[in-house]
Design an enzyme around this catalytic site. Structure first.
Site, mmCIF file in Angstrom:
data_model
loop_
_atom_site.group_PDB
_atom_site.id
_atom_site.type_symbol
_atom_site.label_atom_id
_atom_site.label_comp_id
_atom_site.label_asym_id
_atom_site.label_seq_id
_atom_site.Cartn_x
_atom_site.Cartn_y
_atom_site.Cartn_z
ATOM 1 N N LYS A 160 0.810 -1.214 0.000
ATOM 2 C CA LYS A 160 0.000 0.000 0.000
ATOM 3 C C LYS A 160 0.850 1.273 0.000
ATOM 4 O O LYS A 160 2.054 1.247 0.240
ATOM 5 C CB LYS A 160 -0.976 -0.016 1.178
ATOM 6 C CG LYS A 160 -2.158 -0.951 0.935
ATOM 7 C CD LYS A 160 -3.304 -0.685 1.870
ATOM 8 C CE LYS A 160 -4.564 -1.385 1.370
ATOM 9 N NZ LYS A 160 -5.698 -1.209 2.291
ATOM 10 N N ARG A 220 -4.649 -9.748 4.457
ATOM 11 C CA ARG A 220 -5.032 -9.712 3.042
ATOM 12 C C ARG A 220 -3.790 -9.334 2.232
ATOM 13 O O ARG A 220 -3.257 -8.236 2.382
ATOM 14 C CB ARG A 220 -6.155 -8.695 2.826
ATOM 15 C CG ARG A 220 -6.672 -8.605 1.406
ATOM 16 C CD ARG A 220 -7.839 -7.624 1.326
ATOM 17 N NE ARG A 220 -8.347 -7.526 -0.038
ATOM 18 C CZ ARG A 220 -7.886 -6.687 -0.951
ATOM 19 N NH1 ARG A 220 -6.887 -5.853 -0.647
ATOM 20 N NH2 ARG A 220 -8.401 -6.654 -2.174
#
Length: 290
Positions: free
Chosen positions: A225, A259
């Site tokens: 991210k 995840r």
């Protein structure tokens, strides 16, 4: 509050058992793989590989999180429903999650075998939790800072970001349970990068233990991210090391579900942290004993 057993689909996960959720994007424009699993054949190969490498959950998404071409509910369903059915047929024991904020899509995928609805946009469609309750499937309750789906944060401020995260996620979780979603199948997610700048996401990681203390199992979506990229000043394809470092910290603080894009590497990190914490025996212990 103590952590209990997590139940998703046919699977049960013990309180100290870290669980990997592998990402399979059914989009032509995903930020990380640029559509590598948009077509059925590579997507099914990705599922097979992820399961072999230790993923217990497959998270299928039909719309990229960031801005881009508009994707209608009908198109999102077209990208995901048939694929969910095929994964269910080929992998009867894997937990199938679908990353959606729309109740229409949630209903369609539950009809063909989805076990978990991953609502990454924080309950923007309140009927999604009603769908989860009606089908008896799990629900991920995420903090997105009130952001509209597929928008990027702009000068977001919080008096106390973790206080806001707790208020929103616990509120969503309690509402879901009140509607009839099984309590042991509800997870909360701090929503790294969603409605947050990099400093917010770092603070959410640092204070993750406060979420764990609520008793709701915590899911973290950290993989490659922007907060990792900005922290280390690395482009998307060079964020694995930072992601794994953040994964280790999150595991030590008690997160339950991860995840991820890179399953095998994450599995090693989680096994190492779990063994250091005393929850898992070493795979081999010969040193000093021969």
């Amino acid at each position: 509050m103590s952590q209990g057993t997590l139940r998703l689909g046919r699977r049960e996960f013990a309180p100290h058992e870290p669980v990997i959720m592998a990402i399979v994007n059914r989009t032509p424009d995903s930020f990380y793989d640029q559509g590598a699993t948009f077509r059925d054949e590579p997507a099914l190969a990705r599922v097979e590989q992820a399961v072999a490498e230790g993923a217990a959950i497959i998270d299928i998404g039909g719309v990229k999180a960031g801005p881009g071409d508009e994707v209608s509910a009908a198109e999102e369903a077209r990208r995901t429903v048939g694929f969910v059915a095929e994964v269910r047929r080929r992998f009867p024991d894997v937990v199938i999650s679908v990353d959606t904020w729309r109740h229409e899509v949630g209903e369609a995928v539950c009809e063909v075998g989805a076990d978990l609805l991953n609502d990454a946009w924080g309950g923007v469609d309140p009927r999604l939790a009603e769908v989860a309750a009606r089908y008896g499937v799990g629900l991920v309750c995420t903090h997105a800072g009130g952001a509209e789906p597929r928008t990027r944060p702009h000068r977001v401020t919080y008096d106390d970001v973790m206080a806001d995260i707790l208020q929103v996620t616990v509120g969503l979780a309690e509402r879901a349970a009140g509607l009839g979603v099984p309590r042991e199948s509800v997870l909360i997610d701090p929503g790294h990068d969603f409605g947050k700048n990099t400093r917010h996401s770092l603070e959410a990681t640092r204070r993750l233990g406060e979420m764990v203390e609520t008793g709701w199992p915590v899911l973290v979506s950290l993989s490659n991210k922007d907060f990792v990229g900005e922290t280390l000043d690395r482009p998307v394809k060079e964020r694995l090391t930072g992601t794994l470092a953040t994964t280790a910290v999150s595991a030590w603080l008690g997160a339950r579900v991860y995840r991820v894009h890179e399953v095998a590497e994450t599995r090693q990190v989680l096994d190492m942290v779990s063994t250091i914490a005393g929850h898992r025996a070493p795979a081999v212990a010969r040193r000093g004993l021969a």
